[in-house]
Design a protein around this motif. Structure first.
Motif, PDB file in Angstrom:
ATOM      1  N   THR A  29      34.579  48.451  36.744  1.00  0.00           N
ATOM      2  CA  THR A  29      34.459  47.033  37.099  1.00  0.00           C
ATOM      3  C   THR A  29      33.425  46.859  38.205  1.00  0.00           C
ATOM      4  O   THR A  29      32.561  45.975  38.138  1.00  0.00           O
ATOM      5  N   ALA A  30      33.507  47.738  39.217  1.00  0.00           N
ATOM      6  CA  ALA A  30      32.525  47.665  40.300  1.00  0.00           C
ATOM      7  C   ALA A  30      31.109  47.863  39.752  1.00  0.00           C
ATOM      8  O   ALA A  30      30.190  47.106  40.078  1.00  0.00           O
ATOM      9  N   GLN A  31      30.953  48.837  38.862  1.00  0.00           N
ATOM     10  CA  GLN A  31      29.629  49.099  38.282  1.00  0.00           C
ATOM     11  C   GLN A  31      29.106  47.875  37.529  1.00  0.00           C
ATOM     12  O   GLN A  31      27.940  47.501  37.631  1.00  0.00           O
ATOM     13  N   ARG A  32      29.999  47.250  36.762  1.00  0.00           N
ATOM     14  CA  ARG A  32      29.568  46.088  35.982  1.00  0.00           C
ATOM     15  C   ARG A  32      29.183  44.920  36.868  1.00  0.00           C
ATOM     16  O   ARG A  32      28.224  44.197  36.579  1.00  0.00           O
ATOM     17  N   LEU A  33      29.939  44.744  37.950  1.00  0.00           N
ATOM     18  CA  LEU A  33      29.612  43.644  38.851  1.00  0.00           C
ATOM     19  C   LEU A  33      28.288  43.896  39.570  1.00  0.00           C
ATOM     20  O   LEU A  33      27.551  42.958  39.893  1.00  0.00           O
ATOM     21  N   ILE A  34      27.973  45.188  39.785  1.00  0.00           N
ATOM     22  CA  ILE A  34      26.683  45.518  40.395  1.00  0.00           C
ATOM     23  C   ILE A  34      25.549  45.101  39.443  1.00  0.00           C
ATOM     24  O   ILE A  34      24.516  44.582  39.856  1.00  0.00           O
ATOM     25  N   GLY A  35      25.803  45.261  38.153  1.00  0.00           N
ATOM     26  CA  GLY A  35      24.813  44.893  37.152  1.00  0.00           C
ATOM     27  C   GLY A  35      24.416  43.426  37.238  1.00  0.00           C
ATOM     28  O   GLY A  35      23.266  43.066  36.960  1.00  0.00           O
ATOM     29  N   SER A  36      25.367  42.577  37.639  1.00  0.00           N
ATOM     30  CA  SER A  36      25.024  41.155  37.688  1.00  0.00           C
ATOM     31  C   SER A  36      24.701  40.688  39.100  1.00  0.00           C
ATOM     32  O   SER A  36      24.081  39.647  39.278  1.00  0.00           O
ATOM     33  N   THR A  37      25.131  41.434  40.130  1.00  0.00           N
ATOM     34  CA  THR A  37      24.896  40.952  41.503  1.00  0.00           C
ATOM     35  C   THR A  37      23.831  41.739  42.260  1.00  0.00           C
ATOM     36  O   THR A  37      23.325  41.270  43.270  1.00  0.00           O
ATOM     37  N   TYR A  38      23.526  42.981  41.802  1.00  0.00           N
ATOM     38  CA  TYR A  38      22.623  43.881  42.531  1.00  0.00           C
ATOM     39  C   TYR A  38      23.093  44.117  43.961  1.00  0.00           C
ATOM     40  O   TYR A  38      22.299  44.136  44.885  1.00  0.00           O
ATOM     41  N   LYS A  39      24.399  44.255  44.124  1.00  0.00           N
ATOM     42  CA  LYS A  39      24.943  44.516  45.465  1.00  0.00           C
ATOM     43  C   LYS A  39      25.788  45.798  45.431  1.00  0.00           C
ATOM     44  O   LYS A  39      27.012  45.748  45.574  1.00  0.00           O
ATOM     45  N   PRO A  40      25.155  46.966  45.219  1.00  0.00           N
ATOM     46  CA  PRO A  40      25.946  48.197  45.057  1.00  0.00           C
ATOM     47  C   PRO A  40      26.777  48.555  46.292  1.00  0.00           C
ATOM     48  O   PRO A  40      27.909  48.988  46.178  1.00  0.00           O
ATOM     49  N   PHE A  41      26.204  48.351  47.479  1.00  0.00           N
ATOM     50  CA  PHE A  41      26.954  48.782  48.660  1.00  0.00           C
ATOM     51  C   PHE A  41      28.271  48.009  48.793  1.00  0.00           C
ATOM     52  O   PHE A  41      29.340  48.589  48.965  1.00  0.00           O
ATOM     53  N   GLU A  42      28.190  46.683  48.690  1.00  0.00           N
ATOM     54  CA  GLU A  42      29.385  45.861  48.842  1.00  0.00           C
ATOM     55  C   GLU A  42      30.430  46.208  47.777  1.00  0.00           C
ATOM     56  O   GLU A  42      31.619  46.330  48.074  1.00  0.00           O
ATOM     57  N   MET A  43      29.968  46.347  46.536  1.00  0.00           N
ATOM     58  CA  MET A  43      30.903  46.589  45.435  1.00  0.00           C
ATOM     59  C   MET A  43      31.607  47.943  45.584  1.00  0.00           C
ATOM     60  O   MET A  43      32.827  48.029  45.485  1.00  0.00           O
ATOM     61  N   TYR A  44      30.803  48.993  45.844  1.00  0.00           N
ATOM     62  CA  TYR A  44      31.417  50.318  45.963  1.00  0.00           C
ATOM     63  C   TYR A  44      32.279  50.416  47.218  1.00  0.00           C
ATOM     64  O   TYR A  44      33.286  51.124  47.250  1.00  0.00           O
ATOM     65  N   LEU A  45      31.865  49.682  48.264  1.00  0.00           N
ATOM     66  CA  LEU A  45      32.673  49.674  49.485  1.00  0.00           C
ATOM     67  C   LEU A  45      34.057  49.081  49.195  1.00  0.00           C
ATOM     68  O   LEU A  45      35.088  49.638  49.587  1.00  0.00           O
ATOM     69  N   MET A  46      34.062  47.979  48.469  1.00  0.00           N
ATOM     70  CA  MET A  46      35.348  47.347  48.129  1.00  0.00           C
ATOM     71  C   MET A  46      36.202  48.288  47.266  1.00  0.00           C
ATOM     72  O   MET A  46      37.417  48.407  47.464  1.00  0.00           O
ATOM     73  N   ALA A  47      35.531  48.925  46.306  1.00  0.00           N
ATOM     74  CA  ALA A  47      36.271  49.872  45.455  1.00  0.00           C
ATOM     75  C   ALA A  47      36.869  50.985  46.312  1.00  0.00           C
ATOM     76  O   ALA A  47      38.051  51.326  46.178  1.00  0.00           O
TER      77      ALA A  47
END
Lengths: 218, 253
Positions: A173-191
């Motif tokens: 889910t985090a990976q997919r959201l990165i695909g649409s937001t280009y915010k890898p740090f925030e997404m992986y941090l939350m995960a």
């Protein structure tokens, strides 16, 4: 700088995905415990028809990577007509994997119970099975719980690997959201935070279970 | 005609690998007899005791208890297990290291086998168990865990646990050897009480005072054989065999 608006907006999505991760973890944990207990008893058996298959299972699982095991179950087995959906393929792979480690942990715990305990029980006329169930296993539990807890925590973290077999859990889910937001740090941090919450809660829960097996010890 | 002995060992042999620990023991124990086994360590006395309830399976000879053959060779592995579980319910054993179940309270230790093995009613067993705890002087410890008791108290509980099965034979395997000297007496007193009540007992011990006071017969073993046996007075004050004399000189010194 951290983009807080991204975090507040997407956190609920990830929290929901974490529930899938939790489901996989709990089901795999229960199955893995059952696999572990049965294999441990088989490995301790004098019957070669129980001993050798259990030994083989523990060996093959512990000497191959979990990722390859998951690929074999999800991508390989359909070739033989066994077509599991990602959820159950993931659960099966994780349960078999953690089960092998649990087997070694449980076996060690059983062997660590003082020999005199079994003798005392048998001298009272208790059967082998009754002795195992009523006398040896409860005492082994006390020794097994801490290392078993370790296995549980590893299991929760290992669930991230099932993202590779298209199961949409927390990591995917985090990976997919990165695909649409280009915010890898925030997404992986939350995960990462969500994984940490789950593993910490599991550790605290286990400490409670441990407290219940003091039997008069301070 | 003499009464059938309670325990009969005929040409009993036991080897561990190449090491022959029992080299052909012939021994009879009468009903209500207290037999004390003495001898140097490694003489095979504990092994002999453990062959009686088959915690060690003999490599040869016959063990008979109350007219029933213990080490049967005519049964399948499964049937033998059933047989041995049943015959063990008539024989209590007390161990050097107590071996109380640490995850159970004192009372639960006593209730375990009568309820789980004999399937007896818990309430009924409870009454018996409390009576037994009273007898060994530990009724007030019923809800304690073994770790909270002294060695002497643990051993008295272990005796009560064995008695809860209402055995007709009691086997004592160096039950005071792991105790602090000041705790030995309380355990021996309980055993003495049992002897007075007419329990058939085999006692492996280094407590010569107990043997002298309580035993009907003393058997001296060395190197897997019975060297000499007789009433305590005879053995202790006037041993015939040189090895018995040497052993007694060592332990009574």
């Amino acid at each position: 700088m951290l983009d807080w608006s991204i975090i507040t907006h997407y956190f609920p999505f990830l929290a929901k995905a974490a529930i899938i991760t939790l489901e996989i973890s709990v089901i795999s944990l229960v199955l893995g415990l059952a696999f572990g207990l049965v294999s441990a008893l088989f490995v301790l058996s004098t019957n070669p028809l129980l001993y050798w298959p259990a030994r083989f299972y523990v060996w093959i699982v512990r000497s191959t990577p979990l990722l390859v095991q998951l690929f074999i179950i999800y991508f390989g087995l359909p070739q033989f007509g066994i077509d599991l959906n990602p959820f159950w393929a993931g659960v099966l792979g994780l349960a078999l994997n953690t089960g092998a480690y649990n087997a070694e942990t449980i076996r060690g715990g059983i062997l660590a119970v003082a020999k005199g305990q079994g003798e005392a029980a048998r001298s009272l006329g208790m059967s082998k099975a009754l002795t195992m169930r009523r006398i040896i296993l409860p005492q082994a539990m006390r020794l097994i719980i801490p290392p078993l807890g370790n296995n549980f925590i590893i299991l929760i973290k290992d669930t991230s690997l099932v993202s590779t077999i298209t199961l949409v859990e927390l990591t995917l889910t985090a990976q997919r959201l990165i695909g649409s937001t280009y915010k890898p740090f925030e997404m992986y941090l939350m995960a990462a935070v969500l994984y940490a919450i789950m593993t910490t809660c599991a550790a605290l829960l286990l400490r409670q279970v441990e407290r219940r097996t003091t039997w008069g010890h301070a | 005609m003499a009464e059938e002995p309670m325990i009969r060992l005929h040409n009993l042999k036991k080897s561990f690998g190449k090491l022959e620990v029992l080299k052909g023991i012939n021994l009879e124990v009468a009903r209500s007899e207290v037999l004390v086994l003495i001898g140097p360590s490694g003489s095979g006395k504990s092994t002999l005791l453990r062959c009686v309830n088959n915690l060690e399976s003999p490599t040869g000879g016959e063990v008979t208890v109350d007219g029933e053959r213990i080490n049967r060779t005519d049964l399948s592995a499964r049937a033998f297990q059933k047989h041995i579980n049943r015959v063990r319910t008539h024989m209590g054993m007390v161990f050097q290291h107590f071996n109380l179940f640490p995850h159970k309270t004192v009372l639960e230790n006593l209730l375990e086998a009568p309820t789980q093995v004999l399937g007896r009613n818990r309430k009924e067993v409870m009454a018996d168990a409390l009576e037994l705890l009273d007898k060994v002087g530990l009724k007030e410890k019923r809800d304690s865990y073994p770790v909270q008791l002294s060695g002497g108290q643990q051993q008295r509980v272990a005796i009560a646990r064995a008695l809860a099965m209402k055995p007709s034979v009691m086997l004592f395997d160096e039950v005071t050897s792991a105790l602090d000297p000041e705790l030995v007496g309380e355990v021996l007193r309980v055993m003495e009480g049992l002897a007075v009540e007419g329990m058939t007992m085999i006692v492996v011990t280094h407590e010569m005072g107990f043997a002298e006071r309580v035993a009907n017969r003393v058997v001296f073993m060395a190197e897997g054989l019975i060297v000499e046996e007789g009433v305590p007075k005879e053995i202790f004050s006037n041993p015939r065999e040189e090895r018995t004399k040497l052993f007694l000189a060592d332990v009574l010194k």
